[in-house]
Design an enzyme around this catalytic site. Sequence first.
Site, PDB file in Angstrom:
ATOM      1  N   ASP A   1       2.973   5.615  -7.073  1.00  0.00           N
ATOM      2  CA  ASP A   1       4.168   5.495  -6.246  1.00  0.00           C
ATOM      3  C   ASP A   1       5.432   5.294  -7.055  1.00  0.00           C
ATOM      4  OD1 ASP A   1       3.080   5.951  -3.789  1.00  0.00           O
ATOM      5  OD2 ASP A   1       2.347   3.906  -3.604  1.00  0.00           O
TER       6      ASP A   1
ATOM      7  N   HIS B   1      -2.065  -2.374  -9.872  1.00  0.00           N
ATOM      8  CA  HIS B   1      -2.993  -1.741  -8.942  1.00  0.00           C
ATOM      9  C   HIS B   1      -4.243  -2.578  -8.860  1.00  0.00           C
ATOM     10  CE1 HIS B   1      -5.367   1.360  -6.940  1.00  0.00           C
ATOM     11  NE2 HIS B   1      -4.208   1.863  -6.598  1.00  0.00           N
TER      12      HIS B   1
ATOM     13  N   HIS C   1       0.875  -1.187   0.000  1.00  0.00           N
ATOM     14  CA  HIS C   1       0.000   0.000   0.000  1.00  0.00           C
ATOM     15  C   HIS C   1       0.905   1.227   0.000  1.00  0.00           C
ATOM     16  CE1 HIS C   1      -3.429   2.456   0.563  1.00  0.00           C
ATOM     17  NE2 HIS C   1      -3.819   2.121   1.773  1.00  0.00           N
TER      18      HIS C   1
END
Length: 428
Positions: free
Chosen positions: A366, A309, A267
């Site tokens: 990210d 994802h 996460h």
Amino acid sequence: MSSKTVTVTDPASGNTAELPVVEGTVGNNAIDVRTLAKQSGYFTYDPGFAATASCSSAITYIDGEQGILLHRGYPIEQLASKSSYLEVCYLLLNGELPNSTESDDFENIIKNHTMVHENIGRFMQGFRYDAHPMAMLSATVAALASFYHDSIDINDPEHRQITAHRLIAKMPTLASYCYKHYRGQPFVYPRNNLSYTENFLHLMFAVPAEEYSPSPAAIRAMETLLILHADHEQNASTSTVRLAGSSGANPFASIAAGIACLWGPAHGGANEAVMNMLDDIMETGETIESTIARAKDKNDPFRLMGFGHRVYKNYDPRATCIQGVCHDLLDELGGDQPLFQLARELEEAVLADDYFKERKLFPNVDFYSGIILRALNIPMNMFTAMFAMARTVGWIAHWQEMHTDPHFRIGRPQQIYTGPTRRDYPGA
Ligand code: CMC
């Protein structure tokens, strides 16, 4: 609730269950299975909740197939380029963009809450010098309940609102205290004449001996990162906040639970993991090819960090926004260009690879956020704390929405029991 229903039949017994359909304003509808067990004797089984809506929500909409992310209807690309972080906070909390008076009032309220009790600083000084910022942050946010028990009545809308403002205002201060503690520098007090983002950079990098004035590119990059991370509907940490809060736990405890969940590498910890992976390629014998081969090897638990994802199966719109900001920042600051170049080559190689194409694995937000944070001189162990600071508003918006939802109940999933059936204790 629509008038549509879905009928489920058990072919073995011929029993049927008629289940209502729940419709949203856009996106998939859902089958309301609340009466399924009563009607049929069956539960639903959905590990990871990939096919289960745990609540209805009017805050954020994601279409993973098309790469769409909307906050209260507004596309993330427009918010990232036209809005400010505090305006997005107001939008998430209140449902509408603020007019200029509401915007000024909101900014003033947040600025009035930026300081923390001196004993919070002392509490944080008790951590070991090398404590991980996420350990410090989750513990300190939980500890805030002991400082603000005047306003933790979850059934009082005013208490809920003041807690929301306090958390948004104090997170930059607390995050910077984590950093200062680790650097061995004195805590810096907030400056309310600065914008939210500028104040955060001041808290991080000013020292009593010297002023700090960040470049416009640094402020813009940080502001964009905050906006892009502000909310993401029912992700693991937000669902954790809702579940923790569903027991009636106080908001500080609930947000602390969200911070703990965010810490995991699948996460919020992913941007840290991306940088480790890129550093490994730069510094050890790993190459782009060998890294990709490892990620594809089913006998190796390694995954390509920053790719894939749970919901975006086309592209992550946040990654698209951040890529441009990353370029501008590195052009202005002359940051780690070889690292950025490597990231782009890795992205290109992955996008051309059949394994990743077939599984619809694309770079996520990210993948680039770590490079930006490094260019801003934010150390790697602070990356997830930055994410927590930005996401605090999303967590609170969901926590508040949950407490005004007429269908709100304590969260309590079922299970399929696979252990031994009843047996007797020896001699019983
Ligand atoms: N590298 C290699 N293979 C992958 C990756 C990856 N990063 N991600 C998924 N796969 C494969 C996986 O092995 C599986 O293959 P197969 O069908 O052959 O078994 C397939 O793709 C589907 O994967 P999954 O595990 O069912 O997907 P998921 O939705 O459960 O996991 C994820 C989503 C984000 C946890 C995962 O893609 C991952 O671990 N990515 C790396 C960590 C990361 O970048 N996380 C940040 C997420 S974005 C920030 C946020 O919103 O929180």
